[in-house]
Design a protein around this motif. Structure first.
Motif, mmCIF file in Angstrom:
data_model
loop_
_atom_site.group_PDB
_atom_site.id
_atom_site.type_symbol
_atom_site.label_atom_id
_atom_site.label_comp_id
_atom_site.label_asym_id
_atom_site.label_seq_id
_atom_site.Cartn_x
_atom_site.Cartn_y
_atom_site.Cartn_z
ATOM 1 N N THR A 189 0.839 -1.192 0.000
ATOM 2 C CA THR A 189 0.000 0.000 0.000
ATOM 3 C C THR A 189 0.875 1.243 0.000
ATOM 4 O OG1 THR A 189 -1.752 -1.144 1.196
ATOM 5 C CG2 THR A 189 -1.805 1.251 1.249
ATOM 6 N N LYS A 190 0.574 2.157 -0.919
ATOM 7 C CA LYS A 190 1.315 3.419 -1.015
ATOM 8 C C LYS A 190 0.311 4.558 -1.094
ATOM 9 C CE LYS A 190 4.765 5.811 -3.796
ATOM 10 N NZ LYS A 190 4.110 7.009 -4.260
ATOM 11 N N TYR A 191 0.584 5.603 -0.341
ATOM 12 C CA TYR A 191 -0.261 6.792 -0.385
ATOM 13 C C TYR A 191 0.407 7.832 -1.263
ATOM 14 C CZ TYR A 191 -2.373 4.377 3.472
ATOM 15 O OH TYR A 191 -2.970 3.415 4.237
ATOM 16 N N GLU A 192 -0.380 8.461 -2.102
ATOM 17 C CA GLU A 192 0.132 9.496 -2.995
ATOM 18 C C GLU A 192 -0.698 10.759 -2.806
ATOM 19 O OE1 GLU A 192 0.805 10.464 -7.725
ATOM 20 O OE2 GLU A 192 -0.346 8.696 -7.154
ATOM 21 N N LEU A 207 -5.729 12.947 -1.969
ATOM 22 C CA LEU A 207 -5.064 11.762 -1.436
ATOM 23 C C LEU A 207 -5.524 10.537 -2.206
ATOM 24 C CD1 LEU A 207 -3.676 9.834 0.599
ATOM 25 C CD2 LEU A 207 -5.614 10.249 2.133
ATOM 26 N N TYR A 208 -4.566 9.786 -2.729
ATOM 27 C CA TYR A 208 -4.835 8.539 -3.448
ATOM 28 C C TYR A 208 -4.139 7.393 -2.719
ATOM 29 C CZ TYR A 208 -6.477 11.290 -7.386
ATOM 30 O OH TYR A 208 -7.183 12.158 -8.178
ATOM 31 N N VAL A 209 -4.746 6.223 -2.790
ATOM 32 C CA VAL A 209 -4.107 5.019 -2.278
ATOM 33 C C VAL A 209 -3.869 4.083 -3.451
ATOM 34 C CG1 VAL A 209 -6.279 3.864 -1.670
ATOM 35 C CG2 VAL A 209 -4.158 3.167 -0.556
ATOM 36 N N LEU A 233 4.097 15.217 2.989
ATOM 37 C CA LEU A 233 3.065 14.179 3.022
ATOM 38 C C LEU A 233 3.515 12.920 2.295
ATOM 39 C CD1 LEU A 233 -0.014 16.459 2.277
ATOM 40 C CD2 LEU A 233 0.370 15.192 4.412
ATOM 41 N N ASN A 234 4.111 13.083 1.115
ATOM 42 C CA ASN A 234 4.539 11.925 0.329
ATOM 43 C C ASN A 234 5.734 11.210 0.943
ATOM 44 O OD1 ASN A 234 2.691 11.636 -1.919
ATOM 45 N ND2 ASN A 234 3.429 13.629 -2.590
ATOM 46 N N ARG A 235 6.709 11.963 1.439
ATOM 47 C CA ARG A 235 7.888 11.321 2.057
ATOM 48 C C ARG A 235 7.500 10.550 3.316
ATOM 49 N NH1 ARG A 235 10.252 16.072 0.626
ATOM 50 N NH2 ARG A 235 10.071 16.963 2.708
ATOM 51 N N ALA A 236 6.621 11.122 4.118
ATOM 52 C CA ALA A 236 6.230 10.498 5.381
ATOM 53 C C ALA A 236 5.172 9.412 5.200
ATOM 54 C CB ALA A 236 5.713 11.557 6.345
ATOM 55 N N GLN A 237 4.587 9.322 3.993
ATOM 56 C CA GLN A 237 3.513 8.364 3.748
ATOM 57 C C GLN A 237 2.449 8.480 4.844
ATOM 58 O OE1 GLN A 237 3.067 5.768 0.957
ATOM 59 N NE2 GLN A 237 3.840 7.777 0.409
ATOM 60 N N ASP A 289 -5.424 16.470 9.726
ATOM 61 C CA ASP A 289 -4.737 17.028 10.897
ATOM 62 C C ASP A 289 -3.359 17.557 10.536
ATOM 63 O OD1 ASP A 289 -6.847 16.478 12.646
ATOM 64 O OD2 ASP A 289 -6.073 14.484 13.126
ATOM 65 N N VAL A 290 -2.627 16.820 9.703
ATOM 66 C CA VAL A 290 -1.285 17.250 9.287
ATOM 67 C C VAL A 290 -1.376 18.558 8.492
ATOM 68 C CG1 VAL A 290 0.703 16.681 7.815
ATOM 69 C CG2 VAL A 290 -0.264 14.952 9.360
ATOM 70 N N VAL A 291 -2.342 18.654 7.589
ATOM 71 C CA VAL A 291 -2.515 19.885 6.807
ATOM 72 C C VAL A 291 -2.862 21.051 7.741
ATOM 73 C CG1 VAL A 291 -3.942 21.037 5.064
ATOM 74 C CG2 VAL A 291 -3.137 18.698 4.671
ATOM 75 N N GLU A 292 -3.774 20.827 8.659
ATOM 76 C CA GLU A 292 -4.163 21.888 9.596
ATOM 77 C C GLU A 292 -2.970 22.336 10.442
ATOM 78 O OE1 GLU A 292 -7.043 22.448 13.459
ATOM 79 O OE2 GLU A 292 -7.699 21.085 11.869
ATOM 80 N N ASP A 293 -2.196 21.375 10.954
ATOM 81 C CA ASP A 293 -1.017 21.711 11.763
ATOM 82 C C ASP A 293 0.022 22.471 10.945
ATOM 83 O OD1 ASP A 293 -2.204 20.467 13.911
ATOM 84 O OD2 ASP A 293 -0.934 18.671 13.825
ATOM 85 N N TYR A 294 0.218 22.075 9.696
ATOM 86 C CA TYR A 294 1.191 22.729 8.824
ATOM 87 C C TYR A 294 0.823 24.194 8.589
ATOM 88 C CZ TYR A 294 4.169 23.681 4.817
ATOM 89 O OH TYR A 294 5.093 24.242 3.964
#
Length: 86
Positions: free
Chosen positions: A10-13, A36-38, A67-71, A79-84
């Motif tokens: 599984t990879k998130y893009e 976000l794609y899986v 986002l892509n590096r951290a998968q 939450d990550v977008v809001e925190d950023y």
């Protein structure tokens, strides 16, 4: 196929997209969002989308890289977008 094997496949893009944001004052801005794609054994599926994240190309490009590096898992995407942005 084992569950462990399927999880490893599984990879998130995360991809950016542009759209026009219209304000209440009849102003228009080019804005960037992120989709976000899986990718897994079933193919590629769009899971989520956030519109109007920023009007700054450099900012959305940097966020996409993180986002892509951290998968980042889908449950943490918003939450990550809001925190950023804060």
């Amino acid at each position: 196929m084992s569950l462990a094997c399927m999880l490893n496949d599984t990879k998130y893009e995360y991809r950016s997209f542009t759209h026009i944001l219209n304000t209440e004052d009849s102003l228009s801005f080019l804005a960037y969002g992120i989709e976000l794609y899986v990718h897994d054994v079933n193919g590629c599926t769009r899971l989520d989308c956030i519109h109007g994240i920023t009007t700054n190309l450099e900012k959305v490009t940097e966020l996409l890289g993180l986002l892509n590096r951290a998968q980042v898992y889908p449950c943490h995407f918003r939450d990550v977008v809001e925190d950023y942005l804060s």
